[in-house]
Design an enzyme around this catalytic site. Structure first.
Site, PDB file in Angstrom:
ATOM      1  N   LYS A  87      22.001  35.650  46.968  1.00 54.59           N
ATOM      2  CA  LYS A  87      22.433  34.311  46.332  1.00 54.59           C
ATOM      3  C   LYS A  87      23.272  35.222  45.219  1.00 54.59           C
ATOM      4  O   LYS A  87      22.897  35.985  44.789  1.00 54.59           O
ATOM      5  CB  LYS A  87      21.056  34.073  45.812  1.00 54.59           C
ATOM      6  CG  LYS A  87      19.943  32.930  46.625  1.00 54.59           C
ATOM      7  CD  LYS A  87      18.858  32.548  45.852  1.00 54.59           C
ATOM      8  CE  LYS A  87      18.404  31.465  45.411  1.00 54.59           C
ATOM      9  NZ  LYS A  87      17.801  31.212  44.383  1.00 54.59           N
ATOM     10  N   MET A  88      24.201  34.055  45.172  1.00 61.13           N
ATOM     11  CA  MET A  88      24.859  33.779  43.770  1.00 61.13           C
ATOM     12  C   MET A  88      25.861  33.188  42.955  1.00 61.13           C
ATOM     13  O   MET A  88      25.684  31.085  43.664  1.00 61.13           O
ATOM     14  CB  MET A  88      26.939  33.674  44.450  1.00 61.13           C
ATOM     15  CG  MET A  88      26.294  35.661  45.062  1.00 61.13           C
ATOM     16  SD  MET A  88      26.804  37.373  44.466  1.00 61.13           S
ATOM     17  CE  MET A  88      27.124  37.929  45.079  1.00 61.13           C
TER      18      MET A  88
END
Ligand code: E4P
Length: 219
Positions: A87-88
């Site tokens: 997750k960014m």
């Protein structure tokens, strides 16, 4: 629409998996911290425990905020297990990290997405999933589900294959609306999953059937 469980709690994941209704898991630093996890090693151990239970995408969020550090951390996380999705956040640094890591074959869940523009850019950068946060938008007086609807519609118009993962789901109505909006996935807390199952008429109906059957067998 597929259902992911939004938790870092392995027991909740075990219970939900037994029901055969979830096909992935999303975590974030707040959910990890809720389970008493405060180190990257602890986060890794917890995630590896989850990979033993669920055979599907497990989203793990970076905690770095600068692009280079995000890339290094994200790459490291991606090596924990083949099912890991990194997750960014939807920030400039996040887009840089998404572009680099997706080009290197890492699956990215673009998180903290609050607008169609962020979703459009993330798709160009290479996000496999985009996570519009419905509940948090509702909390500030914006219609979170309309952002989900608009992302789905724009992606369809332009043949974008990034999957829309409705996140920050707070109640069962959010799930129905996300499904109607065409979201590919909704990630739900365990409590909401329970609320989706339970219905007072099912409970009452079952009690009545049991009672009637018992009285019939007593005759
Ligand atoms: C999942 O990917 C998100 O991190 C999560 O759904 C956020 O939910 P919240 O807004 O209830 O914290």
């Amino acid at each position: 629409m597929r259902i992911f469980l939004d938790t870092a709690n392995a027991d909740e994941i075990r219970q939900a998996t037994k029901l055969g209704v979830i096909s992935g898991v999303t975590t974030n630093p707040s959910l990890a911290s809720k389970e008493g996890i405060g180190t990257l090693k602890g986060y890794r151990d917890a995630v590896l425990e989850i990979t033993d239970v669920v055979d599907g995408p497990i989203s793990v969020e970076v905690v770095s905020v600068e692009a280079e550090a995000m890339i290094e951390e994200g790459w490291g996380i991606s090596q924990w297990h083949p099912n890991i999705v990194v997750k960014m956040p939807s920030t400039r640094a996040g887009f840089e990290a998404i572009a680099q890591l997706s080009a290197d074959g890492v699956k990215i869940n673009q998180t903290l997405c609050f607008s169609v523009n962020q979703a459009l850019l993330g798709a160009q950068a290479g996000s496999a999933y985009v996570s519009p946060f419905v509940g948090r938008l509702d909390d500030v007086g914006q219609d979170g589900m309309s952002v989900v609807r608009d992302i789905v519609s724009v992606y369809r118009k332009h043949d974008i294959t990034t999957e829309v993962l409705a996140a920050s789901i707070r109640n069962p109505l959010h799930c129905i609306a996300a499904a109607n909006a065409g979201a590919h996935i909704a990630t739900v807390p365990f409590k909401v999953l329970t609320q989706m199952i339970d219905h007072p008429l099912t409970t009452a109906g079952l009690a009545r059937f049991t009672q009637d059957w018992e009285s019939a067998t007593r005759q």
